[in-house]
Scaffold this active site. Structure first.
Site, PDB file in Angstrom:
ATOM      1  N   ARG A 189       0.880  -1.183   0.000  1.00  0.00           N
ATOM      2  CA  ARG A 189       0.000   0.000   0.000  1.00  0.00           C
ATOM      3  C   ARG A 189       0.906   1.218   0.000  1.00  0.00           C
ATOM      4  NH1 ARG A 189      -5.296   1.164   3.667  1.00  0.00           N
ATOM      5  NH2 ARG A 189      -6.099  -0.203   2.029  1.00  0.00           N
ATOM      6  N   HIS A 200      -7.617   0.966  -6.237  1.00  0.00           N
ATOM      7  CA  HIS A 200      -7.777   0.070  -5.074  1.00  0.00           C
ATOM      8  C   HIS A 200      -8.434  -1.228  -5.573  1.00  0.00           C
ATOM      9  CE1 HIS A 200      -7.926  -1.330  -1.108  1.00  0.00           C
ATOM     10  NE2 HIS A 200      -8.783  -0.510  -0.544  1.00  0.00           N
ATOM     11  N   GLN A 202     -10.165  -3.885  -3.187  1.00  0.00           N
ATOM     12  CA  GLN A 202     -11.491  -3.468  -2.730  1.00  0.00           C
ATOM     13  C   GLN A 202     -12.541  -3.803  -3.778  1.00  0.00           C
ATOM     14  OE1 GLN A 202     -12.443  -1.906   0.288  1.00  0.00           O
ATOM     15  NE2 GLN A 202     -14.454  -2.431  -0.532  1.00  0.00           N
ATOM     16  N   ASP A 208     -17.473   7.126  -0.805  1.00  0.00           N
ATOM     17  CA  ASP A 208     -16.187   6.971  -0.131  1.00  0.00           C
ATOM     18  C   ASP A 208     -15.872   8.312   0.531  1.00  0.00           C
ATOM     19  OD1 ASP A 208     -13.654   6.117   0.688  1.00  0.00           O
ATOM     20  OD2 ASP A 208     -12.735   6.298  -1.299  1.00  0.00           O
ATOM     21  N   CYS A 259     -16.492   1.468   0.964  1.00  0.00           N
ATOM     22  CA  CYS A 259     -15.300   0.642   1.195  1.00  0.00           C
ATOM     23  C   CYS A 259     -14.884   0.638   2.660  1.00  0.00           C
ATOM     24  CB  CYS A 259     -14.156   1.152   0.324  1.00  0.00           C
ATOM     25  SG  CYS A 259     -13.827   2.912   0.574  1.00  0.00           S
ATOM     26  N   ARG A 295     -13.534  -8.993   1.602  1.00  0.00           N
ATOM     27  CA  ARG A 295     -12.118  -8.725   1.347  1.00  0.00           C
ATOM     28  C   ARG A 295     -11.305  -9.994   1.595  1.00  0.00           C
ATOM     29  NH1 ARG A 295     -10.279  -3.494   1.497  1.00  0.00           N
ATOM     30  NH2 ARG A 295      -8.455  -4.521   0.616  1.00  0.00           N
TER      31      ARG A 295
HETATM   32  N1   CP Z   1     -11.343  -0.455   2.622  1.00  0.00           N
HETATM   33  C1   CP Z   1     -10.070  -0.513   3.019  1.00  0.00           C
HETATM   34  O1   CP Z   1      -9.147  -0.689   2.220  1.00  0.00           O
HETATM   35  O2   CP Z   1      -9.887  -0.373   4.349  1.00  0.00           O
HETATM   36  P1   CP Z   1      -8.483  -0.156   5.082  1.00  0.00           P
HETATM   37  O3   CP Z   1      -7.955   1.179   4.634  1.00  0.00           O
HETATM   38  O4   CP Z   1      -8.794  -0.201   6.542  1.00  0.00           O
HETATM   39  O5   CP Z   1      -7.549  -1.251   4.662  1.00  0.00           O
HETATM   40  N1  NVA Z   2     -10.158   6.644  -0.924  1.00  0.00           N
HETATM   41  C1  NVA Z   2      -9.758   6.164   0.384  1.00  0.00           C
HETATM   42  C2  NVA Z   2      -9.986   4.704   0.481  1.00  0.00           C
HETATM   43  C3  NVA Z   2      -9.632   4.080   1.809  1.00  0.00           C
HETATM   44  C4  NVA Z   2      -9.841   2.593   1.821  1.00  0.00           C
HETATM   45  C5  NVA Z   2      -8.307   6.499   0.621  1.00  0.00           C
HETATM   46  O1  NVA Z   2      -7.494   6.341  -0.303  1.00  0.00           O
HETATM   47  O2  NVA Z   2      -7.972   6.922   1.723  1.00  0.00           O
END
Ligand code: CP
Ligand code: NVA
Length: 317
Positions: free
Chosen positions: A114, A142, A145, A236, A276, A304
């Site tokens: 990430r 993502h 997700q 989101d 998400c 997930r």
């Molecule tokens: N939806 C999601 O990716 O959650 P986290 O940021 O907690 O991993």
């Molecule tokens: N768009 C959000 C998603 C978190 C799972 C972010 O990138 O923070």
């Protein structure tokens, strides 16, 4: 990306939903559903030794509850072991990212990362020829997700062709991957974003190329028009990780895009609500909506795990 690619080799890496052919996606969702059913078998599940003797590295430059937890559990339930890497490695300062990948591939089977720029994930994947790289969220996409979102929609609707989903809010990483997976499943996508926060044209054009069964994209600025008659409403956070400094400005700009009971009432009678998570209750969604019977957000979170077990299993096999 045609049906004739059926049963071709699964890609080495999973950086984007667009790395999957329609057939890959279909197989992955079927295996995910199987993983979900088999989970009750515990160590007797047929997949319990899929990663036996293997290590999978995790490198997170941003916070996570769902992604980190579900990947850790997935790796253990597949019989593998985890290696936690310091997030500073992704800066490429102590040594180039290419060298990081070429070391890791000598020890671990896959890297789950990430980070901020999608380019970093692509650089690691290109350098580590024997390393499966999985995008666990970048600023741009993502995809993990979106796999869970796809499984959740399939569970609710069965065949998704001809359905319509509205994404309300920022044209961000989650919106991008949701657009891609939805169009691949034959789901039409409505996107409503404030001016200046729309999905980029190149993202919409690339996703449109993988649409099937007549699915299309329609862009709106008015959220009420975007949700008219749709089967699912998705939102989101307004400020993603890394955009914290813009949060106050964004709260002002996005206020008319809140998903609340009034907006949900304009959708189909059996509409589902998707997010998400994490959610900022009272901002992009009200507690009434996220806690309503229409909400499937915790199904998405559960899925997930199952989709990522299927993903890991298909990448290494
Ligand atoms: N939806 C999601 O990716 O959650 P986290 O940021 O907690 O991993
Ligand atoms: N768009 C959000 C998603 C978190 C799972 C972010 O990138 O923070």
């Amino acid at each position: 990306m045609t049906e004739s690619h059926a049963q071709t080799r699964f890609a080495k890496d999973f950086l984007s939903i667009l790395d999957l052919s329609w057939d890959d996606l279909e197989r992955l969702l079927r295996l995910s559903a199987q993983m979900k059913t088999d989970r009750r078998l515990g160590p007797k599940a047929p997949s319990a030794s899929t990663l036996a003797g293997m290590h999978v590295a995790l490198l997170f430059e941003k916070p996570s509850l769902r992604t980190r937890s579900t990947f850790e559990i997935a790796i253990r339930e597949l019989g593998g072991d985890t290696l936690h890497l310091p997030s500073s490695l992704a800066e490429g300062i102590r040594e180039p990212l290419q060298d990081v990948a070429r070391n890791l591939e000598r020890w671990v089977r896959a890297l789950i990362i990430r980070t901020f720029a999608q380019d970093k994930v692509a650089t690691l994947a290109a350098a580590g020829r024997d390393l499966h790289v999985i995008n666990a969220l970048t600023d741009e996409e993502h995809p993990c997700q979106a796999l869970a979102d796809a499984l959740t929609m399939r569970e609710r609707w069965g065949d998704c062709r001809g359905r319509t989903i509205a994404f309300i809010g920022d044209g961000n990483n989650v919106a991008t991957s949701l657009l891609q997976v939805s169009l691949m499943l034959g789901i039409t996508v409505h996107v409503a974003s404030p001016s200046g926060y729309e999905l980029p044209d190149n993202v919409v054009n690339a996703a449109t190329r993988v649409a099937r069964d007549g699915a299309t994209v329609a862009r709106f600025t008015d959220p009420a028009r975007a949700v008219d008659g749709v089967d699912a409403v998705y939102t989101d956070v307004w400020a993603s990780m890394g955009e914290e400094a813009e949060a106050a400005d964004r709260r002002r700009v996005f206020a008319p895009y809140q998903v609340n009971d009034r907006l949900m009432a304009a959708a189909h009678r059996d509409v589902i609500f998707m997010h998400c998570l994490p959610a900022h209750r009272g901002e992009e969604v009200t507690s009434q909506v996220i806690d309503s019977s229409a909400s499937v957000v915790f199904d998405q979170a559960e899925n997930r795990l199952h989709t990522q077990k299927a993903l890991l299993s298909m990448l290494v096999s």
